[in-house]
Design a protein around this motif. Structure first.
Motif: not given
Length: 123
Positions: A53-65, A67-80
């Motif tokens: 799921i974390g790996e899939e988030l790594a793919v989804l996050e750039p698609r989100l960011t 459009a909106l840079t505020r989506f930056t960091g979710y993957h890093d937090r999840f991976a942490g």
């Protein structure tokens, strides 16, 4: 954003299943028995699911960011959180008030739903 939300749905269902499986381990006599984490194979399977799921988030996050840079960091937090689980503190799967896997995912989901103007139950 709508396309990402559509792709997010199946991953979200897997995260919900993994979170439930982390907390519950049904038995024949107790379908809602707590997972006391005495079955390393069960927990390893759940952790493997969370890792994917974390790996899939790594793919989804750039698609989100894109459009909106505020989506930056979710993957890093999840991976942490996953790193902390790997280091032996399994509370980081579903810990509250901290950036656990579940908390980060819930915040991402809420952010995505609010961005799209959806009602929570509809997503």
């Amino acid at each position: 954003m709508a396309a990402v939300h559509s792709d997010f749905g199946p991953v979200n269902a897997r995260l919900l299943r993994a979170s439930t499986d982390w907390q519950l381990r049904p038995t024949a006599s107790q379908p809602l028995a707590a997972n006391v984490h005495d079955d390393p194979d069960w927990d390893a399977r759940v952790f493997a699911d969370l890792t994917l799921i974390g790996e899939e988030l790594a793919v989804l996050e750039p698609r989100l960011t894109s459009a909106l840079t505020r989506f930056t960091g979710y993957h890093d937090r999840f991976a942490g959180a996953l790193d902390r689980v790997r280091a032996g503190d399994t509370s980081w799967v579903t810990k509250v008030r901290e950036d656990s896997c579940h908390t980060v995912w819930m915040e991402l989901h809420e952010d995505l739903v609010a961005t799209l103007g959806l009602e929570r139950g509809a997503s």
